[in-house]
Design a protein around this motif. Structure first.
Motif, mmCIF file in Angstrom:
data_model
loop_
_atom_site.group_PDB
_atom_site.id
_atom_site.type_symbol
_atom_site.label_atom_id
_atom_site.label_comp_id
_atom_site.label_asym_id
_atom_site.label_seq_id
_atom_site.Cartn_x
_atom_site.Cartn_y
_atom_site.Cartn_z
ATOM 1 N N GLU A 196 -0.767 -2.468 -1.439
ATOM 2 C CA GLU A 196 -2.026 -2.717 -1.019
ATOM 3 C C GLU A 196 -2.853 -3.532 -1.995
ATOM 4 O O GLU A 196 -3.486 -4.605 -1.587
ATOM 5 N N VAL A 246 -4.919 -5.202 4.619
ATOM 6 C CA VAL A 246 -4.677 -3.659 4.019
ATOM 7 C C VAL A 246 -5.113 -2.675 5.165
ATOM 8 O O VAL A 246 -5.712 -3.031 5.898
ATOM 9 N N GLY A 247 -4.136 -1.434 4.889
ATOM 10 C CA GLY A 247 -4.112 -0.780 5.970
ATOM 11 C C GLY A 247 -3.526 -0.481 7.047
ATOM 12 O O GLY A 247 -3.788 0.449 7.981
ATOM 13 N N THR A 248 -2.689 -1.706 7.431
ATOM 14 C CA THR A 248 -1.979 -1.574 8.606
ATOM 15 C C THR A 248 -0.734 -1.048 8.599
ATOM 16 O O THR A 248 -0.074 -0.819 9.431
#
Length: 65
Positions: free
Chosen positions: A3, A36-38
């Protein structure tokens, strides 16, 4: 790539006024991998291809020790 690497790339693209969607389309990398965060993993070769597209030299990529 993690990330932190995605965040760094996003900053580089913002500075160069290039959207993730454009880079994704040109390089054939799914756009979800840029965000980010997928949960999507950006492979090392994809990261380096993106850096090359953005004209970022390898020695300018910050590496955590």
């Amino acid at each position: 790539m993690g990330e932190q690497a995605k965040r760094w790339l996003a900053e580089q693209m913002r500075e160069k006024h290039i959207s993730e969607e454009i880079v994704a389309n040109v390089l054939g990398i799914p756009a979800e991998k840029f965000y980010v965060g997928t949960g999507e993993i950006l492979e090392a070769d994809e990261f380096l291809r993106i850096c090359a597209y953005l004209h970022i030299r390898r020695e300018n990529i910050p590496l955590d020790d």
